[in-house]
Design a protein around this motif. Structure first.
Motif, PDB file in Angstrom:
ATOM      1  N   VAL A  64       7.569  -0.061 -12.836  1.00  0.00           N
ATOM      2  CA  VAL A  64       8.435  -1.235 -12.924  1.00  0.00           C
ATOM      3  C   VAL A  64       8.868  -1.593 -11.515  1.00  0.00           C
ATOM      4  N   MET A  65       8.542  -2.835 -11.099  1.00  0.00           N
ATOM      5  CA  MET A  65       8.896  -3.228  -9.734  1.00  0.00           C
ATOM      6  C   MET A  65      10.093  -4.155  -9.730  1.00  0.00           C
ATOM      7  N   TYR A  66      10.975  -3.950  -8.750  1.00  0.00           N
ATOM      8  CA  TYR A  66      12.066  -4.888  -8.568  1.00  0.00           C
ATOM      9  C   TYR A  66      12.253  -5.147  -7.085  1.00  0.00           C
ATOM     10  N   ARG A  67      12.130  -6.349  -6.689  1.00  0.00           N
ATOM     11  CA  ARG A  67      12.272  -6.772  -5.288  1.00  0.00           C
ATOM     12  C   ARG A  67      11.592  -5.821  -4.306  1.00  0.00           C
ATOM     13  N   GLY A  68      10.283  -5.649  -4.519  1.00  0.00           N
ATOM     14  CA  GLY A  68       9.487  -4.922  -3.546  1.00  0.00           C
ATOM     15  C   GLY A  68       9.504  -3.414  -3.655  1.00  0.00           C
ATOM     16  N   LYS A  69      10.282  -2.878  -4.622  1.00  0.00           N
ATOM     17  CA  LYS A  69      10.321  -1.423  -4.756  1.00  0.00           C
ATOM     18  C   LYS A  69       9.997  -1.043  -6.194  1.00  0.00           C
ATOM     19  N   VAL A 125      -3.939   5.858  -9.572  1.00  0.00           N
ATOM     20  CA  VAL A 125      -4.656   5.470 -10.789  1.00  0.00           C
ATOM     21  C   VAL A 125      -5.925   6.309 -10.856  1.00  0.00           C
ATOM     22  N   ASP A 126      -6.169   6.923 -12.017  1.00  0.00           N
ATOM     23  CA  ASP A 126      -7.379   7.715 -12.205  1.00  0.00           C
ATOM     24  C   ASP A 126      -8.445   6.879 -12.889  1.00  0.00           C
ATOM     25  N   GLU A 127      -9.667   7.418 -12.853  1.00  0.00           N
ATOM     26  CA  GLU A 127     -10.734   6.756 -13.587  1.00  0.00           C
ATOM     27  C   GLU A 127     -10.333   6.639 -15.055  1.00  0.00           C
ATOM     28  N   ASN A 128     -10.770   5.540 -15.671  1.00  0.00           N
ATOM     29  CA  ASN A 128     -10.546   5.343 -17.101  1.00  0.00           C
ATOM     30  C   ASN A 128      -9.073   5.161 -17.465  1.00  0.00           C
ATOM     31  N   GLU A 129      -8.233   4.978 -16.458  1.00  0.00           N
ATOM     32  CA  GLU A 129      -6.801   4.889 -16.727  1.00  0.00           C
ATOM     33  C   GLU A 129      -6.327   3.464 -16.461  1.00  0.00           C
ATOM     34  N   THR A 130      -5.298   3.024 -17.180  1.00  0.00           N
ATOM     35  CA  THR A 130      -4.722   1.713 -16.918  1.00  0.00           C
ATOM     36  C   THR A 130      -3.285   1.862 -16.458  1.00  0.00           C
ATOM     37  N   LEU A 131      -3.036   1.338 -15.258  1.00  0.00           N
ATOM     38  CA  LEU A 131      -1.663   1.324 -14.753  1.00  0.00           C
ATOM     39  C   LEU A 131      -1.122  -0.082 -14.931  1.00  0.00           C
ATOM     40  N   GLY A 132       0.056  -0.168 -15.522  1.00  0.00           N
ATOM     41  CA  GLY A 132       0.694  -1.469 -15.635  1.00  0.00           C
ATOM     42  C   GLY A 132       1.746  -1.614 -14.555  1.00  0.00           C
ATOM     43  N   ILE A 133       1.761  -2.762 -13.879  1.00  0.00           N
ATOM     44  CA  ILE A 133       2.851  -3.037 -12.948  1.00  0.00           C
ATOM     45  C   ILE A 133       3.617  -4.219 -13.519  1.00  0.00           C
ATOM     46  N   VAL A 134       4.909  -4.018 -13.723  1.00  0.00           N
ATOM     47  CA  VAL A 134       5.681  -5.053 -14.390  1.00  0.00           C
ATOM     48  C   VAL A 134       6.893  -5.399 -13.544  1.00  0.00           C
ATOM     49  N   GLY A 135       7.354  -6.622 -13.661  1.00  0.00           N
ATOM     50  CA  GLY A 135       8.527  -7.036 -12.902  1.00  0.00           C
ATOM     51  C   GLY A 135       8.637  -8.546 -12.926  1.00  0.00           C
ATOM     52  N   GLU A 136       9.824  -9.019 -12.543  1.00  0.00           N
ATOM     53  CA  GLU A 136      10.043 -10.452 -12.562  1.00  0.00           C
ATOM     54  C   GLU A 136       9.250 -11.150 -11.468  1.00  0.00           C
ATOM     55  N   SER A 137       9.249 -12.456 -11.548  1.00  0.00           N
ATOM     56  CA  SER A 137       8.551 -13.267 -10.565  1.00  0.00           C
ATOM     57  C   SER A 137       9.101 -13.002  -9.164  1.00  0.00           C
ATOM     58  N   GLY A 138       8.215 -12.873  -8.197  1.00  0.00           N
ATOM     59  CA  GLY A 138       8.629 -12.747  -6.805  1.00  0.00           C
ATOM     60  C   GLY A 138       8.961 -11.339  -6.367  1.00  0.00           C
ATOM     61  N   HIS A 159       4.327  -9.779 -16.227  1.00  0.00           N
ATOM     62  CA  HIS A 159       5.770  -9.695 -16.284  1.00  0.00           C
ATOM     63  C   HIS A 159       6.232  -9.602 -17.728  1.00  0.00           C
ATOM     64  N   ASP A 160       5.300  -9.215 -18.572  1.00  0.00           N
ATOM     65  CA  ASP A 160       5.587  -9.072 -19.991  1.00  0.00           C
ATOM     66  C   ASP A 160       5.477  -7.593 -20.369  1.00  0.00           C
ATOM     67  N   LEU A 161       6.643  -6.962 -20.575  1.00  0.00           N
ATOM     68  CA  LEU A 161       6.657  -5.540 -20.890  1.00  0.00           C
ATOM     69  C   LEU A 161       5.931  -5.256 -22.205  1.00  0.00           C
ATOM     70  N   GLY A 162       5.903  -6.243 -23.098  1.00  0.00           N
ATOM     71  CA  GLY A 162       5.206  -6.080 -24.374  1.00  0.00           C
ATOM     72  C   GLY A 162       3.714  -5.871 -24.155  1.00  0.00           C
ATOM     73  N   VAL A 163       3.127  -6.684 -23.278  1.00  0.00           N
ATOM     74  CA  VAL A 163       1.705  -6.564 -22.957  1.00  0.00           C
ATOM     75  C   VAL A 163       1.425  -5.189 -22.369  1.00  0.00           C
ATOM     76  N   ILE A 164       2.298  -4.761 -21.445  1.00  0.00           N
ATOM     77  CA  ILE A 164       2.129  -3.471 -20.791  1.00  0.00           C
ATOM     78  C   ILE A 164       2.173  -2.347 -21.825  1.00  0.00           C
ATOM     79  N   ALA A 165       3.161  -2.409 -22.725  1.00  0.00           N
ATOM     80  CA  ALA A 165       3.326  -1.348 -23.719  1.00  0.00           C
ATOM     81  C   ALA A 165       2.070  -1.186 -24.557  1.00  0.00           C
ATOM     82  N   GLU A 166       1.416  -2.285 -24.857  1.00  0.00           N
ATOM     83  CA  GLU A 166       0.246  -2.217 -25.734  1.00  0.00           C
ATOM     84  C   GLU A 166      -0.998  -1.718 -25.036  1.00  0.00           C
ATOM     85  N   THR A 167      -1.122  -1.983 -23.724  1.00  0.00           N
ATOM     86  CA  THR A 167      -2.416  -1.750 -23.087  1.00  0.00           C
ATOM     87  C   THR A 167      -2.448  -0.657 -22.034  1.00  0.00           C
ATOM     88  N   CYS A 168      -1.292  -0.201 -21.548  1.00  0.00           N
ATOM     89  CA  CYS A 168      -1.349   0.668 -20.369  1.00  0.00           C
ATOM     90  C   CYS A 168      -1.073   2.128 -20.669  1.00  0.00           C
TER      91      CYS A 168
END
Ligand SMILES: Nc1ncnc2c1ncn2[C@@H]1O[C@H](COP(=O)(O)OP(=O)(O)OP(=O)(O)O)[C@@H](O)[C@H]1O
Ligand SMILES: [Mg+2]
Lengths: 315, 324
Positions: free
Chosen positions: B227-232, B30-43, B213-222
């Motif tokens: 995208v994470m799935y089971r730890g990867k 992640v760079d300065e002034n940058e927003t990284l979104g991490i998305v994925g299901e619960s757990g 865990h809301d891809l919509g939120v990520i799309a708007e702000t990041c």
């Protein structure tokens, strides 16, 4: 806070009235002429007749109650059969010992219970916790009279460090050093209650430590000791304060035993002796004093609770 | 060098018997002034990853077992606890999912912000208090000089999250980690809080890791997405690239499951099946049991991370392919 206090004081009135009715009925539930009961075996028929007229024992019960309540409110709790003195004066003579004993006991409970509880919680799962937890368990399950006798055997009989019985008033020879007479009794009385506080502090600190706001506190970069004291311990005190009221109830009955074991001239021993002497006016008076005291303590506990938890007083 | 560089991060939960891996080989920058979104299901390990970066795994049974985290040129995992604490709440700050319980109920909110300020800056109590009022007005709390003396229970969830943001920003952090900051809030408040964060970022240049865990939120702000799935990390790219071409079937599943109108829809149902639990040992791809593209290859061999295009990586044997 003031409004809350006043509100709480008003809610005490019905409880106090109910308690006073129970205390009043006490003498009337004992079979026999209440005047004869109150005056004891040695009373002459003239004396009995005189008291009957004074207290209105020939009038309906509810009128008697109000006559009695009127006297009580003026501080007249009747005359002790044994001492032939006003009950209030008899109770007053035991007050110094009992108040000092209670204060020293509270001192130990706080001085021993809180720090060990905090230690046990911060070191939970380690050998320190194991030792303090089993120590607390042991202390909590030891009968008061047994612990008292044990301490007398070790510290008075064997080591000779402290006197084993009695308590001369602070105004007698020795002055403040007479407090040493109360060290063993207060420790005896404090042990099971301090143990209770240890377990309570530990359990409630472990609960609070899992709460989200503690994670926030750690995320501020605070020193772990500061997180423990300012955030975990401070919040855990809310549950501990709530339990203090119950501790007091247990303390009263344990004080009776302790004062008897150590032959302390306090109110607890007075109760035991008055029961043996069938000194009903004194028993009645002491019960009344204990009920009032109990309510005042609980009010103080509730006020402390409201001070500790800002969410309370507003509800 | 980027402000935050996470490389091959491995996190495991220790149980009585063994170590169960929860996060495996996670890398991002992640760079300065940058927003990284991490998305994925619960757990799937989003919170554990963020707590590891922040240094909050602490006494839990969760351990970092491999990899490195560099922040502002420092190797965080090599720092002492004391050095770590000097960064927490200062140059790196975090806000959490649960605004209702993240503030201490027994202290006034002002005192809680002051505590953070005075921990890291040499301020008098009065100066820290003045600064707290400024911060509260920055996060748009009305009547900040009055509200500073409120207790948390006297505020709504949205307001409490603003207080958390004010607290997190109090020492001008270079990096703000926001772990599902709006999940517990209702939709309109969600939008306000996200707008506030975007606005503050453009003014202060803070880097943000936004977990959701809301891809919509990520799309708007990041600016970019992992995208994470089971730890990867199943798929990672800039937001524009990712939505231009969804390579991983899991990402496509997530996108299809964004509920449009009815917020009460249980969106997870859009991808059939569930995330395998930690106890289940997997030989192949972790998503394979739920994947419509799965073949025998997927069942026996876990896919490696491949650069499908420059700046667009994916972990899938059949990246970008359709069912046809
Ligand atoms: N303290 C812990 N002890 C044991 N297992 C844990 C612990 N914390 C998390 N886990 C497990 O690690 C996995 C990842 O958890 P994590 O909280 O990172 O998920 P998440 O992606 O943030 O999910 P959510 O969207 O529900 O917040 C979960 O399976 C969880 O059960
Ligand atoms: Mg989470």
């Amino acid at each position: 806070m003031l409004a809350y206090t006043v509100k709480r004081l008003f809610t005490l009135i019905p409880t106090l009235l109910a308690a006073s009715i129970l205390v009043f009925l006490f003498v009337h539930l004992i079979p026999g002429d209440p005047a004869a009961i109150l005056l004891g075996d040695t009373a002459t028929p003239e004396e009995i007749a005189q008291l009957s007229a004074e207290m209105g024992f020939d009038r309906p019960l509810w009128i008697q109650y109000f006559l009695w309540l009127g006297n009580v409110l003026q501080g007249d709790l009747g005359i002790s059969i044994f001492f032939r003195e006003p009950v209030l004066a008899v109770i007053g003579s035991g007050a110094e010992t009992s108040i000092l004993l209670a204060s020293m006991t509270m001192f130990w409970i706080i001085l021993i219970g809180l720090p060990i509880g905090v230690l046990s919680a911060t070191k939970h799962g380690t050998w320190v916790d194991q030792i303090t937890s089993s120590g607390a368990m042991l202390a909590a399950s030891m009968p008061t009279f047994w612990l008292g006798l044990y301490l007398i055997m070790i510290f008075s009989v064997t080591l000779g460090w402290f006197p084993s019985s009695g308590f001369p008033s602070l105004s007698d020879d020795g002055g403040i050093t007479n407090l040493r007479y109360l060290i063993l009794p207060s420790l005896t009385l404090a042990a099971p209650n301090a143990a209770l506080i240890v377990r309570l502090v530990r359990a409630s600190m472990l609960d609070v430590a899992r709460e989200d706001h503690v994670r926030t506190a750690r995320a501020k970069g605070l020193h772990p000791a500061r997180v423990t004291i300012k955030h975990v311990f401070r919040n855990a005190l809310i549950a501990v304060a709530a339990a203090f009221g119950f501790t007091f109830a247990a303390l009263i009955s344990e004080a009776v035993v302790t004062e008897t074991v150590f032959s302390l001239p306090g109110i607890g021993r007075l109760v035991v002796q008055s029961i043996l002497r069938r000194d009903y006016p004194v028993i009645q008076g002491v019960i009344l004093v204990i009920v009032v005291l109990y309510m005042i303590i609980n009010l103080l506990v509730d006020l402390a609770y409201a001070r500790l938890d800002p969410r309370v007083s507003l509800k | 060098m980027a402000l935050l560089e996470v490389e091959n991060l491995e996190i495991a939960v220790s149980t009585q018997r063994n170590l169960l891996p929860v996060v495996q080989g996670v890398s991002f920058t992640v760079d300065e002034n940058e927003t990284l979104g991490i998305v994925g299901e619960s757990g799937c390990g989003k919170s554990l990853t963020s707590l590891a970066i922040m240094g909050l795994l602490g006494t839990s049974p969760v351990r970092i077992t491999g990899g490195s985290i560099h922040f502002d040129g420092m190797n965080l995992l090599a720092l002492s606890e004391r050095e770590r604490r000097a960064i927490m709440g200062n140059r790196m700050a975090m806000i959490f999912q649960e605004p209702m319980t993240s503030l201490n109920p027994v202290y006034r909110i002002g005192d809680q912000i002051v505590e953070n300020l005075r921990q890291h800056q040499n301020l008098s109590h009065a100066a820290a208090r003045d600064r707290s009022v400024e911060l509260l007005s920055l996060v748009r709390i009305p009547d900040p000089s009055e509200r500073i003396d409120s207790f948390p229970h006297q505020m709504s969830g949205g307001q409490r999250q603003r207080v958390m943001i004010a607290m997190a920003l109090s020492c001008d952090p270079k990096l703000l980690i926001a772990d599902e900051p709006t999940t517990a809030l209702d939709v309109t408040v969600q939008k306000e809080v996200l707008d506030l964060m975007a606005d503050l970022q453009s003014r202060m240049g803070t880097a943000i890791v936004l977990i959701s865990h809301d891809l919509g939120v990520i799309a708007e702000t990041c600016d970019k997405v992992a995208v994470m799935y089971r730890g990867k990390i199943a798929e990672a790219a800039s937001t524009a690239d990712l939505f231009a071409e969804l390579l991983h079937p899991y990402t496509r599943g997530l996108l299809n499951s964004i509920p449009v109108v009815d917020r009460d829809v249980e969106w997870l149902e859009a991808i059939p099946g569930r995330v395998p639990t930690l106890e289940e040992t997997l030989t192949g791809c972790a998503f394979q049991p739920r994947c419509e593209l799965a073949t025998e290859l997927c069942a026996c061999e876990a896919p490696q991370t491949t650069q499908f295009k420059p700046g667009h990586s994916v972990q899938c044997h059949f990246a970008g392919q359709d069912r046809s």
